[in-house]
Design an enzyme around this catalytic site. Structure first.
Site, PDB file in Angstrom:
ATOM      1  N   ARG A   1       0.851  -1.183   0.000  1.00 23.94           N
ATOM      2  CA  ARG A   1       0.000   0.000   0.000  1.00 23.94           C
ATOM      3  C   ARG A   1       0.889   1.236   0.000  1.00 23.94           C
ATOM      4  NH1 ARG A   1      -3.005  -3.379  -1.052  1.00 23.94           N
ATOM      5  NH2 ARG A   1      -5.121  -3.815  -0.288  1.00 23.94           N
TER       6      ARG A   1
ATOM      7  N   GLU B   1      -5.639   6.475  -6.427  1.00 28.02           N
ATOM      8  CA  GLU B   1      -5.935   5.406  -7.377  1.00 28.02           C
ATOM      9  C   GLU B   1      -7.401   5.468  -7.793  1.00 28.02           C
ATOM     10  OE1 GLU B   1      -4.788   1.604  -5.846  1.00 28.02           O
ATOM     11  OE2 GLU B   1      -2.672   2.139  -5.655  1.00 28.02           O
TER      12      GLU B   1
ATOM     13  N   HIS C   1      -1.572  -1.137  -9.786  1.00 28.15           N
ATOM     14  CA  HIS C   1      -2.184  -1.930  -8.714  1.00 28.15           C
ATOM     15  C   HIS C   1      -2.757  -3.241  -9.256  1.00 28.15           C
ATOM     16  CE1 HIS C   1      -4.098  -1.537  -4.456  1.00 28.15           C
ATOM     17  NE2 HIS C   1      -3.652  -2.761  -4.693  1.00 28.15           N
TER      18      HIS C   1
END
Length: 325
Positions: free
Chosen positions: A236, A265, A285
């Site tokens: 993260r 994001e 991601h």
């Protein structure tokens, strides 16, 4: 039950074997991303069961207060994106399988891919040969070098196995409890935090984002790394102090970073200073984004929906709302 699934960007779920678990239910799948509360309220106004794609959408108190028909949120893993007290106040049951003992091999594999890409300069070399310039610099062999793993957990353990297969030395750093477990397991724990960052050719972070781990990787940690070192983050972005990675790359220590996660994001601005940095390798991601991982994760998520419909919910995070939910 009326079920809504958010953020299935590539309309993947309907093609997976696990989707059959929802047969007979009224299912709506949204393939775009919306965070605006008004727009989400309109989309979810008749929803009884909400299925989430990890942390792609924030479920706020304001949103929950506007959804009187919502009774269940079903997802997998940690839930920092969900206001659990607001769920409880609104009688919404949150179910989330924490999948103890089962690492995300997809995330571990991507981590290893980023390590190889960074140390062997694969994106740079690809761009050079496609532009007709042939080779572009000299990479580094992994064998004999040191991989520092921050966080003594399941994914890090899988990455450690890959590293040893490539002939790397593995050293660990973690919380005090994590370091104690590593030492008890016969692993090599760095003598100090400073020695961990300074002595690792590659540092890869594998820690869950919680209030106590937010910003746990500091600018001083990163700049302690060598100019030829690589920092990898597939966990993260919030684990790294705000602005610290960009500052460290600008200072040349570490010399390169490879990340799969960002503070914002989806990140779609190519001019973002971190994304545009020449010494950053980036993926959007995708650590858990494989068909196999999706089928595994959503099989658990859909099992929670089915169990709720049968009156026997599982993996309850706020069980105090049941059976009122």
């Amino acid at each position: 039950m009326k079920v809504t699934i958010l953020d299935d960007w590539f309309d993947t779920l309907r093609g997976l074997p696990c989707f059959a678990k929802l047969d007979g239910l009224d299912v709506t799948v949204w393939t775009d991303h919306v965070q605006d509360t008004e727009a989400l309220t309109e989309r979810l106004k008749d929803t009884e069961v909400l299925v989430l794609f990890r942390e792609r959408t924030q479920i706020t108190a304001d949103l929950l207060d506007r959804l009187p028909k919502l009774k269940l949120i079903s997802q997998r893993s940690v839930y920092p994106h969900i206001d659990v007290p607001a769920c409880t106040r609104n009688g919404v049951l949150l179910c989330s399988n924490m999948h103890g003992g089962t690492p995300s091999y997809a995330a571990a594999e991507l981590t290893w891919g980023l390590i190889l890409a960074g140390m062997r300069q694969i994106p740079r070399q690809m761009a050079s040969v496609k532009a007709g310039r042939w080779q572009a610099g000299v990479g580094k062999t992994l064998r004999g070098r040191t991989l520092g793993l921050y966080g003594y957990g399941r994914i890090a353990g899988a990455v450690a196995g890959y590293a040893r297969a490539f002939g790397m030395d593995v050293v660990w750093w973690s919380s005090e409890a994590g370091r104690a477990r590593a030492a008890a397991d016969g692993e090599t724990v760095a003598a100090s935090r400073e020695a961990f960052f300074a002595g690792s050719d590659v540092v890869s972070v594998h820690v869950r984002l919680k209030p106590e781990t937010k910003g746990i990787i500091t600018r001083d940690d990163l700049t302690a790394m060598g100019p030829g070192a690589l920092f990898v983050n597939t966990s993260r972005a919030g684990l790294v102090a705000p602005g610290a990675l960009l500052d460290a790359l600008n200072a040349g220590r570490p010399g390169m970073a490879a990340v799969d996660v960002f503070d914002t994001e989806p990140l779609t601005d190519p001019a973002d200073p971190l994304l545009a940095h020449p010494n950053l390798i980036a993926t959007p991601h995708i650590g858990y984004v494989t068909e196999d991982e999706f089928d595994l994760q959503f099989s658990d998520i859909f099992d929670q929906v089915v169990a709720y419909g049968a009156g026997a919910p599982i993996h309850m995070i706020n069980p105090e709302v049941w059976p009122q939910a």
